[in-house]
Every structure is written in structure tokens, then in C-alpha cells.
Design an enzyme around this catalytic site. Sequence first.
Site, short mmCIF file in Angstrom:
data_model
loop_
_atom_site.label_atom_id
_atom_site.label_comp_id
_atom_site.label_asym_id
_atom_site.label_seq_id
_atom_site.Cartn_x
_atom_site.Cartn_y
_atom_site.Cartn_z
N LYS A 46 -61.03 -19.03 -13.84
CA LYS A 46 -61.43 -18.02 -12.86
C LYS A 46 -62.89 -17.72 -13.11
CE LYS A 46 -59.53 -15.13 -9.82
NZ LYS A 46 -58.89 -15.72 -8.63
N GLU A 78 -55.03 -27.59 -6.29
CA GLU A 78 -55.43 -26.96 -7.55
C GLU A 78 -54.26 -26.51 -8.41
OE1 GLU A 78 -56.94 -22.84 -5.41
OE2 GLU A 78 -57.79 -23.35 -7.33
N TRP A 85 -63.71 -22.38 -21.80
CA TRP A 85 -63.60 -23.37 -20.73
C TRP A 85 -64.70 -24.38 -21.04
CZ3 TRP A 85 -66.67 -25.38 -16.77
CH2 TRP A 85 -65.97 -26.11 -15.78
N GLU A 139 -58.17 -24.56 3.26
CA GLU A 139 -57.70 -23.67 2.19
C GLU A 139 -56.29 -24.08 1.71
OE1 GLU A 139 -58.92 -21.72 0.22
OE2 GLU A 139 -57.34 -20.39 -0.47
N CYS A 165 -65.08 -18.88 -19.59
CA CYS A 165 -65.18 -18.40 -20.96
C CYS A 165 -65.08 -16.89 -20.99
CB CYS A 165 -66.46 -18.83 -21.66
SG CYS A 165 -66.61 -20.58 -21.92
N ARG A 191 -59.89 -16.66 -17.64
CA ARG A 191 -61.28 -17.11 -17.49
C ARG A 191 -61.52 -18.47 -18.13
NH1 ARG A 191 -65.07 -13.01 -16.13
NH2 ARG A 191 -66.64 -14.46 -16.82
N ASN A 221 -70.89 -17.69 -23.71
CA ASN A 221 -70.43 -18.10 -22.38
C ASN A 221 -71.67 -18.55 -21.61
OD1 ASN A 221 -69.34 -18.32 -19.82
ND2 ASN A 221 -69.08 -16.11 -19.52
N GLY A 222 -71.64 -19.74 -21.04
CA GLY A 222 -72.81 -20.24 -20.30
C GLY A 222 -73.19 -21.62 -20.81
N HIS A 236 -60.31 -40.18 13.78
CA HIS A 236 -61.59 -40.78 13.38
C HIS A 236 -61.55 -41.34 11.96
CE1 HIS A 236 -63.41 -39.36 17.04
NE2 HIS A 236 -63.04 -38.11 16.78
N LYS A 253 -55.45 -25.07 -2.11
CA LYS A 253 -54.40 -24.38 -2.88
C LYS A 253 -53.43 -25.39 -3.47
CE LYS A 253 -55.64 -21.35 -3.42
NZ LYS A 253 -56.76 -20.56 -3.07
C1 F6R Z 1 -59.66 -21.41 -5.41
C2 F6R Z 1 -60.62 -20.57 -6.09
C3 F6R Z 1 -62.04 -21.02 -6.15
C4 F6R Z 1 -62.96 -19.82 -5.90
C5 F6R Z 1 -64.43 -20.23 -6.10
C6 F6R Z 1 -65.37 -19.10 -5.79
O1 F6R Z 1 -58.39 -20.85 -5.45
O2 F6R Z 1 -60.29 -19.53 -6.62
O3 F6R Z 1 -62.29 -22.03 -5.24
O4 F6R Z 1 -62.76 -19.36 -4.61
O5 F6R Z 1 -64.61 -20.63 -7.43
O6 F6R Z 1 -65.10 -17.99 -6.57
P1 F6R Z 1 -65.62 -16.56 -6.16
O7 F6R Z 1 -64.95 -16.14 -4.92
O8 F6R Z 1 -65.28 -15.69 -7.33
O9 F6R Z 1 -67.10 -16.70 -5.97
#
Ligand code: F6R
Length: 607
Positions: free
Chosen positions: A602, A487, A73, A480, A2, A27, A99-100, A503, A484
Site C-alpha cells: 500500500k 492484483e 517492501w 479497474e 516500507c 505497507r 523507507n525510500g 481491433h 482488481k
Molecule cells: C490498486 C491500488 C493501486 C493504487 C495506486 C495509487 O488496488 O491500490 O493501484 O491505486 O498505487 O495509490 P494512491 O491512490 O494511494 O495514490
Amino acid sequence: MCGIIGYCGPKPAGPILIQGLRRLEYRGYDSAGIGVLSDGDVAVFKKKGKINNLAEVVPEDLPGTCGIGHTRWATHGVVNDANAHPHADATGKIVIVHNGIIENYTALREKLEEDGCVFASDTDSEVIAHLLASLYEGNLEKTMAQALTLLQGTYGIVALHADEPDTIVGARNGSPLVLGIGDDEMFLASDVTAIVAHTKQVVYIEDGEIISITPSTYHLTDQRRNTVDKKIEFISWELEEIEKDGYAHFMEKEIFEQPDSILRAMQGRIDHEYATSHLGGLNMSRAELLNTERVKIIAAGTSFHAGLVAANLIESIARIPCTAELASELRYRNPIVERNTVYFAVSQSGETADTLYAMRELQRKGARVLGICNVVGATIPRESDGGVYIHSGPEIAVASTKAFTSQLTAFYLFALLIARMRDMSYEGGKEFVQALESIPEHIRSMLSRVDTIRSLAKKYAGVADFLFLGRGLNYPVALEGALKLKEISYIHAEGYSAAEIKHGPIALINEQTPSLFLVPDDALRDKVLSNMKEVKARRGPVIAVCVDGDRDVAEVADDVIEIPRASTVIYPFLMVVPLQLFSYYTALELGRNVDQPRNLAKSVTVE
Ligand code: F6R
């Protein structure tokens, strides 16, 4: 998670709010809205979907120079126009964005409904507007103070009242809020990207504080409602850094920025004379560093994967026990805090609720927690006992890329520092520094030959499932790579240690399920090669990321992505870049919204 913006000044508020929301769209992007004060009324516009949908319904000549905006969001209530913010009380005079999560909203809503309030949405946030209205006696700032005593949960709230022209009131508990001070104009925002085009002077609002702004004044009070006078800080980011700069997407730009962002994370921190590093921000004396007996890392998502690589590296070269754990799990398992242990909270945004609350829990138990963060002035670096800023510059794409490699850089420097205080010789230190300094050039050379990866993305974009397999330092890189891919392309992908497939996961292998193996020329290469053969024997398609000219690997794999031959310790950097590109090109191939993938946002500021 948000985005919030508020503006109070001499200019028309509408365009400033819409522009701010566009910058905040990363966001949260399921709906958006604005409320603008004009002639004793608040005009509210809100729309499901992207900011463009909202912009279409906001009149260009909308009057009013004071207003608030929000990009959502969803947490409570489906994505629709009604649940979009702002929310208003029954009279439409009090308008809020939030936000929250308000945890006691059910009880508050029941009480307000008993008193005759009619709710227009399914959100938790709407109770704030009705609550403020039920308490209002002519002063929004005072009313906000009263309301906060009744609200439980996390919030960044920004509110206005039709009867108080040119005034916006904000409050914060657990969700970020920043004041921007311009020339006869003031801003409130959930992060500085929304306001950097207008001002670089900011004051970070802390939990429990209430901020009230007019075009030329601001008034900040602490939890006891005493006025506080806080230092004005300066944003070092430039506007160009939050623009795409000719790239098709922020994610592409951020992947290609890595040679520079890694260099920035190293700059001024390498001591060539003694083959070690300087990390002054740790706030630890040499004696304290020497007495460190354990390192523990907490984080979420991609940052957690950086922590896993770091744990392996620190233990192997610095010879102290080191583990990485999901912050969300640590917080609720009553962790034991041992003496002489250094904790790291790793977070690009510095606002991730899971990591922040775990950090606070550790600090409450007496732990020293250091931050590894990107966003300067965010809550985790502010509340940590020291740490390292990674200086990646703003990361706007929801999928984290450059922050990962810069987090690794910070950890590699820390590992070097500790290792050189223990077993690592001067010669060993020199070799390590050389390897570290070679990373940007290696990545630059890889980025100049992306065609193979692009054509592999085309070839494999149609599959339903993918396995990513690696070992040792590169096992977390496999995790990772899978994260990637899933997502941003929505292809189901799993990361495993290559040793683990026998396993269980090998049951998934068939002609339609490709496996991507990370096979550097390190001590585990031959073992990974055997695992590759096991997959081939079951007709599974194999892509291998291996060093230039590794014929054994090329003979077994169906497709190969080559990386430069380098010191084994830096392979996680060189392995992750092709995986970032592979997911980027796959998502493009599938027509996905690369920078704003579905359901994500984000900076995850809720638990
Ligand atoms: C994946 C991604 C998320 C963040 C996670 C932690 O591409 O961006 O998995 O890594 O939400 O976010 P931060 O690093 O901001 O604490």
C-alpha cells in the site's frame, strides 16, 4: 511502502514495536525487524516473511524502552534476513531503518568500502548506517544533519545510537514521517495507523526536517537547522476503524463499508436548495471556477481509473474539456501548463511518489493543483493548493476499493458544481443530486445478494486469462475490474473498451478465455450487446453485468450478474462493486493472501 516505527518511553519497546509493525504490515510485508536499545547495546532482530516470523524470534522479556522497527517492501536486494532492516554500522552501535531509495548509494558504498567498511547486505539503506558512523562525533542529531548533505534520493530514516540512551533521530525527504506525542512517550512512524492506539496528537514532519525525540521532549529543525515549532494536529481515526470488525479480511470490510463511505464523502457538501454542491476546500472563488477552461487529472492505478471516469463525466455534464493522465508519464514529458486550467492530483494515500512529483512539477510551472485524497495530513493534500478529502476512513487492504467509489463521489460533486455554473438547469441539478443520493442504498441492496458472484468466482477461478469490457463511463470500470482481479488473484486480466476488441484482443478469445462485459441500459447498450455476440460466436464464455431483468443480455451471456436499474450517470458505482466482489471471492477460492497480495504494498512511495 516500507513501514517505520520508533518508540521512546517508559514501557518495554519490543511489544509496542511489534504491534506497530502489525498495523503497518500493509505497507510492505516481505521482511521485518526491530532494534532495541538497552544498557549501551542495540539488540537487533530481523526476519524474512511476515511479522509473525519476527515475533517468534523476539524474546518476550526483551529489555529496553527505546527502539525502532521496520517492515520492508524490497527495492534493492532480494528478500532475505540480511537485507531486512534495521541495518547497523560495523560496531553495531548505530542502527537505522529506512523507507525510500538512496540514489547515490553505489558511490557512497564504494567510498565507505575504500575506507574499510564491510557491508552485510545488498541494500541501498545500509550505507546510511555506515555513513552516520563515519561522521559521528558524539551527537546523533548533528551527525544526521551532516549525513543528509551527502545523501541523494528519497528517505524516511529513523536511527538510534547505543551511546545515546532514550534518543531517536528521524529525517524525511519524500517518504512520510510523523511524530506521535504521548504521555511521557514519543513515537515516530511512517503513518498514523502504527501509533493511533497510543496517541492521537501528531506533528507531520516535512521534507528536509530532522526530528529528535526522547520520552518527554522533541526537537524539530528545518533545512537550515533552525528549530521549528509546529502545530500539533489530532488524528480523527478511531482504533476500531483499523481493525477487521468481524470481517474475514480488510478488503471484504472495505467493500461492505461503501454505502457509508460514499455517504461520508457527500455529507455536508450537497446544496439541495440550489441543486448544486459546496466544496469549500477547493479554495477557489466563484469567478475562478467560472473562468476554468480545462480540467486535467493526474493519478496512478485505481485512482487513475477514478480520474478516467471523472474526465468523461466532467466533460459531458459540465461541458469543459477534461482529461486524465498517468502521473508517472506526465512528470517526464515536460507538460504544457495552460492558463485557466485546474489540475487534480488524486491519491488515496496522498503519498504516491509518481503523483506527488508530477504535482510538484506542475506547481513549479505555475499550475494550480487540487488534491483528492483520503489520508488527512498526507503530503499531497498538504502541498496542494486546495482540494477535497474523501473521508473513506483508513483503507488497509492493499487493493483499493472504497477509496475508488469515494474519489468518484468527490468528482461527481465537483462536476455538479461546475455544471450548475454552466449548462445544467436547476431541474437537471435536482435529478443529478437525487441520483447521487440513491447510490448508497443501491449498493446496500447489491451487497445483500452476493451469492451469485461468489458462485461465479468458484466457476471461473481456474482460468488463466480474463477480459473486462465496458464502454463510455464504464470503460474505466472495466480497467479497474481487470486490475482488481490480477492484483489479488494473480489471474492475467485485461480491461478494454468493448469497441476495441475487434481491433486485436478478439484474437485471444477461445473456450478457455472468459470475457466480462459491463452492459448497463445506457446509450451504448446495444453496441456492447453486439460485441458480446461477437465473442459468443467465437465460443468465448461471457459473463455480463447488466440491469435487473435485461432479457436480451441474459439470452446471450452464459452468466449474469444483475445490478439495480438506476440513472445511467451512476452506473460506474454500481458496476464496480460486483467486480470488487468477484476478484475478492476469486482470490479466496485460489487461497491467495487477499489483503497482502504478492509483490505489492500500500502507498507506493518510490518511483
Ligand atoms: C490498486 C491500488 C493501486 C493504487 C495506486 C495509487 O488496488 O491500490 O493501484 O491505486 O498505487 O495509490 P494512491 O491512490 O494511494 O495514490
